[in-house]
Design a protein around this motif. Sequence first.
Motif, short mmCIF file in Angstrom:
data_model
loop_
_atom_site.label_atom_id
_atom_site.label_comp_id
_atom_site.label_asym_id
_atom_site.label_seq_id
_atom_site.Cartn_x
_atom_site.Cartn_y
_atom_site.Cartn_z
N GLY A 75 0.81 -1.21 0.00
CA GLY A 75 0.00 0.00 0.00
C GLY A 75 0.84 1.26 0.00
N GLU A 76 1.88 1.28 0.85
CA GLU A 76 2.71 2.49 0.88
C GLU A 76 3.50 2.64 -0.42
N THR A 77 3.89 1.53 -1.04
CA THR A 77 4.62 1.60 -2.31
C THR A 77 3.70 2.03 -3.44
N GLU A 78 2.50 1.46 -3.50
CA GLU A 78 1.54 1.85 -4.54
C GLU A 78 1.25 3.35 -4.45
N ASP A 79 1.04 3.84 -3.24
CA ASP A 79 0.77 5.26 -3.03
C ASP A 79 1.96 6.11 -3.49
N ALA A 80 3.16 5.67 -3.21
CA ALA A 80 4.35 6.43 -3.61
C ALA A 80 4.50 6.49 -5.13
N ILE A 81 4.27 5.37 -5.80
CA ILE A 81 4.38 5.35 -7.26
C ILE A 81 3.28 6.23 -7.87
N GLU A 82 2.08 6.17 -7.32
CA GLU A 82 1.01 7.06 -7.78
C GLU A 82 1.40 8.52 -7.56
N ASP A 83 2.00 8.82 -6.41
CA ASP A 83 2.46 10.19 -6.13
C ASP A 83 3.52 10.63 -7.13
N HIS A 84 4.45 9.75 -7.45
CA HIS A 84 5.48 10.09 -8.45
C HIS A 84 4.82 10.41 -9.78
#
Length: 172
Positions: A75-84
Amino acid sequence: MDITQLILDDHAEQRRLFAIIEQIDPADTDALTAVWSRLKAFLDVHAEAEERFFYPQLLKLGEGANDAEDGTVEGETEDAIEDHNKLRDAVAAVEKSPVGTGAWIEAVGKANIVNSKHMGEEERQGLTDFRRHASTTTRHELAVQFAAFEADHITGVKPVNKDPDAYIEANG
């Protein structure tokens, strides 16, 4: 050397460059262009370095920290990639207006908001998670790779949005 500290140092530099832009007279388009060009390249390289070195290892070693999306490392990785991806889009939007105009300044402000939100989440989630679960040796080895990549790409990388689910599948 520790990758989590390098990322924090990069975040400080990003904040500094946004603050510099805020203090330049809008009529000084040469200065704005120069600082924006540096910041734009820096944001692209930083995101790509995180996606190549930090997040794949976080997916392997992390467990999710603090307010991570759904409480998991995925979840934290998915959110980070979406943020990028959102940041890449916000940076591209800046390029649509003439430097120094009201529309350009507003677009830079929106990019700053997107970036600030991402950095805060990453500092509470991914970096905390990695400090808790990755060895100092791993953090050092990744820091070397991260620093070398950024140095080798000082003028930037081609910004490419990524599908968060495909990213996690390929790197998890």
